[in-house]
Design a protein around this motif. Structure first.
Motif, PDB file in Angstrom:
ATOM      1  N   MET A  56       0.862  -1.182   0.000  1.00 42.64           N
ATOM      2  CA  MET A  56       0.000   0.000   0.000  1.00 42.64           C
ATOM      3  C   MET A  56       0.897   1.230   0.000  1.00 42.64           C
ATOM      4  SD  MET A  56      -2.714  -1.125   2.976  1.00 42.64           S
ATOM      5  CE  MET A  56      -1.431  -1.266   4.211  1.00 42.64           C
ATOM      6  N   GLU A  57       0.532   2.232  -0.792  1.00 43.35           N
ATOM      7  CA  GLU A  57       1.304   3.463  -0.850  1.00 43.35           C
ATOM      8  C   GLU A  57       0.399   4.664  -0.617  1.00 43.35           C
ATOM      9  OE1 GLU A  57       4.940   2.438  -3.878  1.00 43.35           O
ATOM     10  OE2 GLU A  57       3.180   3.441  -4.701  1.00 43.35           O
ATOM     11  N   LEU A  58       0.927   5.637   0.111  1.00 38.61           N
ATOM     12  CA  LEU A  58       0.263   6.911   0.314  1.00 38.61           C
ATOM     13  C   LEU A  58       1.201   7.977  -0.225  1.00 38.61           C
ATOM     14  CD1 LEU A  58      -1.965   8.285   2.855  1.00 38.61           C
ATOM     15  CD2 LEU A  58       0.264   9.378   2.915  1.00 38.61           C
ATOM     16  N   THR A  59       0.670   8.891  -1.029  1.00 43.02           N
ATOM     17  CA  THR A  59       1.491   9.941  -1.617  1.00 43.02           C
ATOM     18  C   THR A  59       1.018  11.297  -1.127  1.00 43.02           C
ATOM     19  OG1 THR A  59       1.893   8.606  -3.587  1.00 43.02           O
ATOM     20  CG2 THR A  59       2.298  10.964  -3.779  1.00 43.02           C
ATOM     21  N   LEU A  60       1.981  12.092  -0.639  1.00 43.84           N
ATOM     22  CA  LEU A  60       1.726  13.469  -0.239  1.00 43.84           C
ATOM     23  C   LEU A  60       2.280  14.378  -1.326  1.00 43.84           C
ATOM     24  CD1 LEU A  60       2.873  13.173   3.478  1.00 43.84           C
ATOM     25  CD2 LEU A  60       0.520  13.336   2.675  1.00 43.84           C
ATOM     26  N   ASN A  61       1.433  15.181  -1.923  1.00 45.16           N
ATOM     27  CA  ASN A  61       1.830  16.133  -2.960  1.00 45.16           C
ATOM     28  C   ASN A  61       1.882  17.523  -2.331  1.00 45.16           C
ATOM     29  OD1 ASN A  61       1.775  14.260  -5.261  1.00 45.16           O
ATOM     30  ND2 ASN A  61      -0.399  14.164  -4.799  1.00 45.16           N
ATOM     31  N   PHE A  62       3.083  17.975  -1.990  1.00 45.26           N
ATOM     32  CA  PHE A  62       3.258  19.282  -1.355  1.00 45.26           C
ATOM     33  C   PHE A  62       3.358  20.371  -2.411  1.00 45.26           C
ATOM     34  CE2 PHE A  62       5.078  16.244   1.668  1.00 45.26           C
ATOM     35  CZ  PHE A  62       4.430  16.612   2.835  1.00 45.26           C
ATOM     36  N   ARG A  63       2.866  21.561  -2.087  1.00 41.94           N
ATOM     37  CA  ARG A  63       2.958  22.687  -3.028  1.00 41.94           C
ATOM     38  C   ARG A  63       4.386  23.202  -3.125  1.00 41.94           C
ATOM     39  NH1 ARG A  63      -0.614  25.188  -5.381  1.00 41.94           N
ATOM     40  NH2 ARG A  63       0.221  27.279  -5.094  1.00 41.94           N
ATOM     41  N   THR A  64       5.091  23.235  -1.988  1.00 43.56           N
ATOM     42  CA  THR A  64       6.476  23.711  -1.964  1.00 43.56           C
ATOM     43  C   THR A  64       7.295  22.858  -1.010  1.00 43.56           C
ATOM     44  OG1 THR A  64       6.052  25.261  -0.160  1.00 43.56           O
ATOM     45  CG2 THR A  64       5.821  26.117  -2.400  1.00 43.56           C
ATOM     46  N   VAL A  65       8.598  22.927  -1.144  1.00 45.83           N
ATOM     47  CA  VAL A  65       9.501  22.228  -0.228  1.00 45.83           C
ATOM     48  C   VAL A  65       9.488  22.964   1.109  1.00 45.83           C
ATOM     49  CG1 VAL A  65      11.892  21.574   0.204  1.00 45.83           C
ATOM     50  CG2 VAL A  65      10.981  21.441  -2.114  1.00 45.83           C
ATOM     51  N   THR A  66       9.308  22.206   2.189  1.00 43.55           N
ATOM     52  CA  THR A  66       9.363  22.770   3.537  1.00 43.55           C
ATOM     53  C   THR A  66      10.246  21.881   4.405  1.00 43.55           C
ATOM     54  OG1 THR A  66       7.489  21.503   4.407  1.00 43.55           O
ATOM     55  CG2 THR A  66       6.976  23.598   3.319  1.00 43.55           C
ATOM     56  N   ASP A  67      10.609  22.373   5.586  1.00 44.73           N
ATOM     57  CA  ASP A  67      11.398  21.541   6.492  1.00 44.73           C
ATOM     58  C   ASP A  67      10.631  20.284   6.884  1.00 44.73           C
ATOM     59  OD1 ASP A  67       9.565  23.006   8.009  1.00 44.73           O
ATOM     60  OD2 ASP A  67      10.942  23.299   9.695  1.00 44.73           O
ATOM     61  N   ARG A  68       9.305  20.383   7.028  1.00 44.27           N
ATOM     62  CA  ARG A  68       8.492  19.211   7.412  1.00 44.27           C
ATOM     63  C   ARG A  68       8.422  18.206   6.263  1.00 44.27           C
ATOM     64  NH1 ARG A  68       9.579  18.237  11.237  1.00 44.27           N
ATOM     65  NH2 ARG A  68       8.041  16.609  11.297  1.00 44.27           N
ATOM     66  N   SER A  69       8.283  18.686   5.035  1.00 43.77           N
ATOM     67  CA  SER A  69       8.226  17.735   3.911  1.00 43.77           C
ATOM     68  C   SER A  69       9.581  17.062   3.719  1.00 43.77           C
ATOM     69  CB  SER A  69       7.755  18.417   2.622  1.00 43.77           C
ATOM     70  OG  SER A  69       8.705  19.321   2.122  1.00 43.77           O
ATOM     71  N   GLY A 115      10.378  18.102  -7.268  1.00 43.26           N
ATOM     72  CA  GLY A 115       9.511  18.915  -8.115  1.00 43.26           C
ATOM     73  C   GLY A 115      10.279  19.783  -9.086  1.00 43.26           C
ATOM     74  N   LYS A 116       9.657  20.879  -9.494  1.00 45.50           N
ATOM     75  CA  LYS A 116      10.213  21.756 -10.517  1.00 45.50           C
ATOM     76  C   LYS A 116      10.305  23.166  -9.945  1.00 45.50           C
ATOM     77  CE  LYS A 116       7.458  23.288 -13.809  1.00 45.50           C
ATOM     78  NZ  LYS A 116       6.607  23.370 -14.983  1.00 45.50           N
ATOM     79  N   LEU A 117      11.382  23.864 -10.256  1.00 47.18           N
ATOM     80  CA  LEU A 117      11.511  25.261  -9.874  1.00 47.18           C
ATOM     81  C   LEU A 117      11.089  26.126 -11.052  1.00 47.18           C
ATOM     82  CD1 LEU A 117      14.958  25.191  -8.031  1.00 47.18           C
ATOM     83  CD2 LEU A 117      12.670  25.150  -7.025  1.00 47.18           C
ATOM     84  N   SER A 118      10.034  26.903 -10.834  1.00 49.87           N
ATOM     85  CA  SER A 118       9.534  27.783 -11.875  1.00 49.87           C
ATOM     86  C   SER A 118       9.027  29.057 -11.197  1.00 49.87           C
ATOM     87  CB  SER A 118       8.411  27.096 -12.649  1.00 49.87           C
ATOM     88  OG  SER A 118       7.968  27.883 -13.706  1.00 49.87           O
ATOM     89  N   MET A 119       9.510  30.196 -11.636  1.00 52.54           N
ATOM     90  CA  MET A 119       9.195  31.466 -11.001  1.00 52.54           C
ATOM     91  C   MET A 119       7.692  31.694 -10.871  1.00 52.54           C
ATOM     92  SD  MET A 119      10.435  35.273 -12.073  1.00 52.54           S
ATOM     93  CE  MET A 119       9.355  35.387 -13.478  1.00 52.54           C
ATOM     94  N   GLY A 120       7.278  32.038  -9.662  1.00 58.83           N
ATOM     95  CA  GLY A 120       5.879  32.375  -9.406  1.00 58.83           C
ATOM     96  C   GLY A 120       4.934  31.193  -9.342  1.00 58.83           C
ATOM     97  N   GLU A 121       5.469  29.986  -9.306  1.00 63.05           N
ATOM     98  CA  GLU A 121       4.612  28.799  -9.280  1.00 63.05           C
ATOM     99  C   GLU A 121       5.027  27.857  -8.152  1.00 63.05           C
ATOM    100  OE1 GLU A 121       4.431  26.794 -13.023  1.00 63.05           O
ATOM    101  OE2 GLU A 121       4.146  28.647 -14.144  1.00 63.05           O
TER     102      GLU A 121
END
Length: 172
Positions: A56-69, A115-121
């Protein structure tokens, strides 16, 4: 009652801290099967093995990189507590109310995509945990508890592996 929508949810770690802004891809519960064939069987039949499930897999899709992620990427067992509020409506009175959905998991990270680094996203980093434990509660009632390391599989209050643990001498 007519369930309508998930209003909102939060994901907490083992310290009770919010893990960040994420959406969650819940695990698929797919039974392990044995194929039965031979005398008296017309062809083959796949039967689920009592209380046993594939990975079984659970995936967390974070909006940005954080210390918790980033902390979740460490190669050890992690705990995540996903708590949501579901809106429902009484089909007779029209009254709208909420019920809690809660999914508690334990597992180890198998994939961490920065993820991807893209300005403003948002960079949308992604963490996948391979689970050894899951518990699902709806409105305070436990519906599912699977603990692969303890040979425990409880569905709607029925411990499907209780007799198996007894057969194996695993009871106290």
């Amino acid at each position: 009652m007519i369930p309508q929508t998930l209003i909102n949810f939060m994901v907490y770690d083992d310290k009770g801290s919010v893990t960040g802004i994420a959406d969650v891809e819940m695990p698929k519960l797919e039974a392990m099967v044995a194929t039965i064939k031979g005398n008296g069987v017309s062809g083959e039949v796949d039967i689920p093995i009592l209380g046993h499930y594939k990975n079984m897999e659970l995936t967390l899709n974070f909006r940005t990189v954080t210390d918790r992620s980033l902390a979740f990427s460490y190669n050890k067992s992690h705990y995540a507590d996903c708590r949501g509020s579901i809106q429902q409506q009484d089909n007779v009175t029209g009254e709208v109310s909420t019920v809690q959905i809660r999914v508690v998991v334990k597992g180890m990270p198998t994939t961490y995509e920065l993820g991807k680094l893209s300005m403003g996203e948002a960079n949308e980093n992604k963490l996948t945990l391979s689970l050894n434990y899951i518990k699902v509660l709806l409105n305070g009632k436990q519906w599912i508890e699977l603990d692969k390391y303890s040979n425990k599989c409880i569905i709607d209050g029925v411990d499907l592996l209780e007799s198996v643990r007894a057969d194996l001498g695993m009871t106290k």
